[in-house]
Design an enzyme around this catalytic site. Structure first.
Site, short mmCIF file in Angstrom:
data_model
loop_
_atom_site.label_atom_id
_atom_site.label_comp_id
_atom_site.label_asym_id
_atom_site.label_seq_id
_atom_site.Cartn_x
_atom_site.Cartn_y
_atom_site.Cartn_z
N GLY A 23 0.79 -1.22 0.00
CA GLY A 23 0.00 0.00 0.00
C GLY A 23 0.82 1.27 0.00
O GLY A 23 0.32 2.34 0.34
N ASN A 25 1.93 2.91 -2.61
CA ASN A 25 1.35 3.83 -3.60
C ASN A 25 0.07 4.44 -3.08
O ASN A 25 -0.17 5.64 -3.25
CB ASN A 25 1.09 3.10 -4.92
CG ASN A 25 2.35 2.93 -5.74
OD1 ASN A 25 2.80 3.87 -6.37
ND2 ASN A 25 2.93 1.74 -5.72
N ILE A 100 -10.10 -7.14 -12.55
CA ILE A 100 -11.26 -6.26 -12.36
C ILE A 100 -12.39 -6.75 -13.27
O ILE A 100 -12.18 -6.93 -14.48
CB ILE A 100 -10.90 -4.80 -12.72
CG1 ILE A 100 -9.77 -4.30 -11.81
CG2 ILE A 100 -12.11 -3.89 -12.63
CD1 ILE A 100 -10.13 -4.22 -10.34
N HIS A 116 1.61 -0.13 -13.76
CA HIS A 116 2.31 -1.41 -13.96
C HIS A 116 3.80 -1.14 -13.82
O HIS A 116 4.32 -0.18 -14.40
CB HIS A 116 1.98 -1.97 -15.35
CG HIS A 116 2.56 -3.34 -15.56
ND1 HIS A 116 1.95 -4.49 -15.11
CD2 HIS A 116 3.74 -3.73 -16.10
CE1 HIS A 116 2.70 -5.53 -15.39
NE2 HIS A 116 3.81 -5.10 -15.99
N ASP A 157 -3.51 -5.32 -18.89
CA ASP A 157 -2.34 -4.47 -19.17
C ASP A 157 -2.34 -3.87 -20.57
O ASP A 157 -1.28 -3.51 -21.09
CB ASP A 157 -1.02 -5.24 -18.95
CG ASP A 157 -0.78 -5.58 -17.49
OD1 ASP A 157 -1.36 -4.90 -16.62
OD2 ASP A 157 -0.02 -6.51 -17.21
N GLU A 186 7.51 5.36 -8.92
CA GLU A 186 6.06 5.41 -8.70
C GLU A 186 5.70 6.55 -7.75
O GLU A 186 4.75 7.30 -7.99
CB GLU A 186 5.57 4.07 -8.14
CG GLU A 186 5.66 2.95 -9.18
CD GLU A 186 5.26 1.58 -8.66
OE1 GLU A 186 4.90 0.74 -9.49
OE2 GLU A 186 5.33 1.34 -7.44
C1 GRF Z 1 3.85 -1.54 -7.25
O1 GRF Z 1 5.15 -1.67 -7.74
C2 GRF Z 1 2.85 -1.54 -8.36
O2 GRF Z 1 3.31 -0.94 -9.52
C3 GRF Z 1 2.68 -3.00 -8.60
O3 GRF Z 1 2.68 -3.56 -7.30
C4 GRF Z 1 3.44 -2.73 -6.43
C5 GRF Z 1 2.59 -2.39 -5.27
O4 GRF Z 1 3.32 -1.76 -4.24
N1 GRF Z 1 1.56 -3.28 -9.43
P1 GRF Z 1 2.55 -1.07 -3.05
O5 GRF Z 1 1.53 -2.04 -2.51
O6 GRF Z 1 1.92 0.18 -3.56
O7 GRF Z 1 3.60 -0.77 -2.01
#
Ligand code: GRF
Length: 200
Positions: A23, A25, A100, A116, A157, A186
């Site tokens: 989590g 992000n 989804i 991604h 994707d 990210e």
């Molecule tokens: C991220 O690298 C995202 O791009 C990928 O899974 C990871 C999730 O990381 N799809 P987090 O849960 O946000 O720490």
């Protein structure tokens, strides 16, 4: 294809962030909406694993969080009721590992984004998520990798690419090193790209 009619500025756009893992992000998006750009807010975190870091992070942040089963995710009436109860305008996927369902993609057409952790179309598709992606990058000897933010469409994707950013992979990098670089990319870009998509 009809894409999102840009959100009016009078009230914040209410986003649901779907996450299955750490989590990080999700947390970056919540903080960005609170401290940098208040045109949107995270109204709900949806997680499919009660033990995921995302659940604890949502609680610490004081964001409503629903842990859902795969069967609820695929239950049209149940998901619509959940998202309506939280008046969700848009969905942001951030490390969400379940497919989804089509009814959500069509209901939120143009308002559902994913990130991604590679430069799509490279290392995308079924089974390519999280650490598997970084292992594939290292195994292929790629000298560059990156992130891709894209619209979610019915094909895994393959939705319209909105943004990509690249980073060098050094010969000595392990998958864990690549993962760290990707998380930094990210954090630097995803919240802003979300705002650019929904508002500019
Ligand atoms: C991220 O690298 C995202 O791009 C990928 O899974 C990871 C999730 O990381 N799809 P987090 O849960 O946000 O720490």
């Amino acid at each position: 294809m009809v894409y999102f009619d840009k959100h009016p500025r009078s009230t914040p756009l209410r986003m649901a962030v779907f996450a299955s893992g750490e989590g990080s992000n999700m947390e970056n998006i919540v903080r960005y909406c609170r401290h940098v750009d208040r045109r949107a807010e995270v109204a709900l975190v949806v997680c499919n694993r009660a033990e995921a870091g995302a659940v604890g992070r949502a609680q610490s942040l004081g964001v409503d969080c629903e842990v859902i089963s795969r069967s609820l995710l695929n239950d049209k009436a149940g998901m619509e009721a959940l998202l309506e109860a939280h008046r969700v305008d848009a969905i942001v996927l951030a490390g969400f590992l379940l497919m989804i369902p089509e009814f959500l993609i069509s209901r939120y057409r143009g308002r559902i984004l994913n990130i991604h952790p590679s430069l799509l179309p490279r290392h995308g598709g079924k089974g390519m998520y999280g650490r598997h992606v970084h292992e594939a990058v290292v195994a292929a000897g790629d000298t560059v990798t990156g992130i891709t933010v894209h619209m979610v469409s019915e094909a895994c994707d393959e939705g319209r690419i909105l943004f990509q950013a690249a980073v060098d992979v050094d010969a000595a990098d392990t998958p864990a090193d690549v993962e760290r670089k990707i998380h930094a990319l990210e954090a630097a870009h995803y919240p802003r790209v979300i705002m650019d998509t929904f508002f500019e």
